[in-house]
Design a protein around this motif. Structure first.
Motif, short mmCIF file in Angstrom:
data_model
loop_
_atom_site.label_atom_id
_atom_site.label_comp_id
_atom_site.label_asym_id
_atom_site.label_seq_id
_atom_site.Cartn_x
_atom_site.Cartn_y
_atom_site.Cartn_z
N SER A 59 0.79 -1.01 0.34
CA SER A 59 0.17 -0.05 0.24
C SER A 59 0.22 0.99 0.20
N ARG A 60 0.46 2.48 -0.58
CA ARG A 60 0.96 3.77 -0.61
C ARG A 60 2.00 3.97 0.59
N ARG A 61 1.04 3.48 2.16
CA ARG A 61 0.91 3.89 3.55
C ARG A 61 2.60 3.30 3.88
N LEU A 62 2.76 1.10 3.06
CA LEU A 62 3.84 1.11 3.97
C LEU A 62 4.74 1.79 2.97
N CYS A 63 4.49 1.52 1.30
CA CYS A 63 5.80 2.09 0.42
C CYS A 63 6.64 3.10 1.47
N VAL A 64 5.86 4.07 2.32
CA VAL A 64 6.22 5.44 2.38
C VAL A 64 6.63 5.24 3.50
N LEU A 65 6.47 4.73 4.79
CA LEU A 65 6.78 3.72 5.44
C LEU A 65 8.19 2.87 5.35
#
Length: 303
Positions: free
Chosen positions: A133-139
């Motif tokens: 997910s976008r959130r995981l990629c940013v994290l």
């Protein structure tokens, strides 16, 4: 006491006076290629909505990182070779080491993250959009930089707590951790153990993630029914593995083995690969050999 030192002399490659101009031209050329190549990759990815996927999100961040990574070392080294002015201030040396360690460590984590991304895409294609997910990629990107911050703070803090007793020469072309430790007149055993433990665990840990991921990827590719799919996937993996082996191989030699500080002349040559060559090659290896990027580039040129 270390406060007596106001500047250091970087004497790496100084034993070849006739080659200084050649080194300056070589470093300058590679730096220009690095910046142009990585900036092009960033622009291509941002301008094409078809490339707004996790893989290209990581590639865009890798290109940004490589520009910063190379900029910390290469321009200053090229200028020093050209002008013959090899001095660097005490604070300048500490700053260069800090940012070099930050970007170098972050790059190792990026390579691990990108290997995991490819593992998920090839081995779990149906779950890929959910997992990455976008959130995981940013994290993952933020976590990579935080890991880099922790390492560079430890390495710089430990190294510049040493005494130098008026000895100003550093046998390197930039303020590398091992080379600065070698210039100290203090007992450096603790520093060498810290470097071996921290850098060794980072290099071995991230390398294991990379090689385990690609191990599963290769097994999955072998089981693919289509010969064309296998050939395409193997071509991509082999090109990625070249830069991975180059980066981790040279980094392991420099920081993850006992006695890493004892061969300054070899260190100078090997350091060129992971500080100058790898950031230059990454946009070519990771993106220009990619069919989607080539098509996007042709589309942008037509416009």
């Amino acid at each position: 006491n270390h406060t007596r030192i106001s500047e250091f002399l970087l004497v790496g490659f100084k034993s070849h006076p006739g080659s200084q101009l050649l080194l300056s031209v070589l470093f300058s050329t590679m730096y220009i290629v690095t910046v142009v190549g990585n900036v092009c990759m960033i622009l291509i990815i941002r301008m094409d909505s078809n490339l707004h996927t996790p893989m290209y999100f990581f590639l865009e961040n890798l290109s940004t990182l490589d520009i910063c990574y190379s900029s910390v070392i290469t321009p200053r080294a090229a200028l020093a070779f050209f002008l013959g002015r090899r001095s660097i201030s005490y604070n300048g040396c500490a700053s260069q080491m800090f940012f070099f360690s930050l970007f170098g460590t972050t790059e190792a984590f990026f390579l691990a993250v990108m290997a995991y991304d490819r593992f998920t895409a090839i081995c779990n294609p149906l779950l890929y959009p959910v997992i990455m997910s976008r959130r995981l990629c940013v994290l993952m990107v933020v976590g990579s930089y935080l890991s880099g911050c922790i390492n560079c703070t430890i390495q710089t803090g430990f190294t510049f707590s040493l005494s130098f007793c008026g000895h100003r020469e550093i046998n390197h072309f930039f303020c590398d951790v091992a080379a600065v430790i070698n210039a100290s007149c203090s007992d450096t055993l603790v520093n060498e153990l810290v470097m071996l433990a921290v850098c060794g665990s980072i290099i071995v840990g991230t390398a294991l993630v990379v090689f385990i991921s690609y191990g599963y990827i290769i097994i999955t590719i072998i089981q693919m029914p289509s010969a064309e799919s296998r050939q395409k996937a193997f071509s991509t993996c082999s090109s990625h593995m070249v830069t991975i082996c180059l980066f981790f191989g040279t980094a392991f030699f420099m920081y993850a083995q006992p006695g890493a500080t004892s061969s300054p002349n070899k260190s100078n040559t090997i350091s060129v690969f992971y500080t100058v060559v790898v950031p230059m090659l990454n946009p070519f290896i990771y993106t220009l050999r990619n069919r989607e990027v080539k098509e996007s580039l042709k589309k942008q040129l037509k416009r």
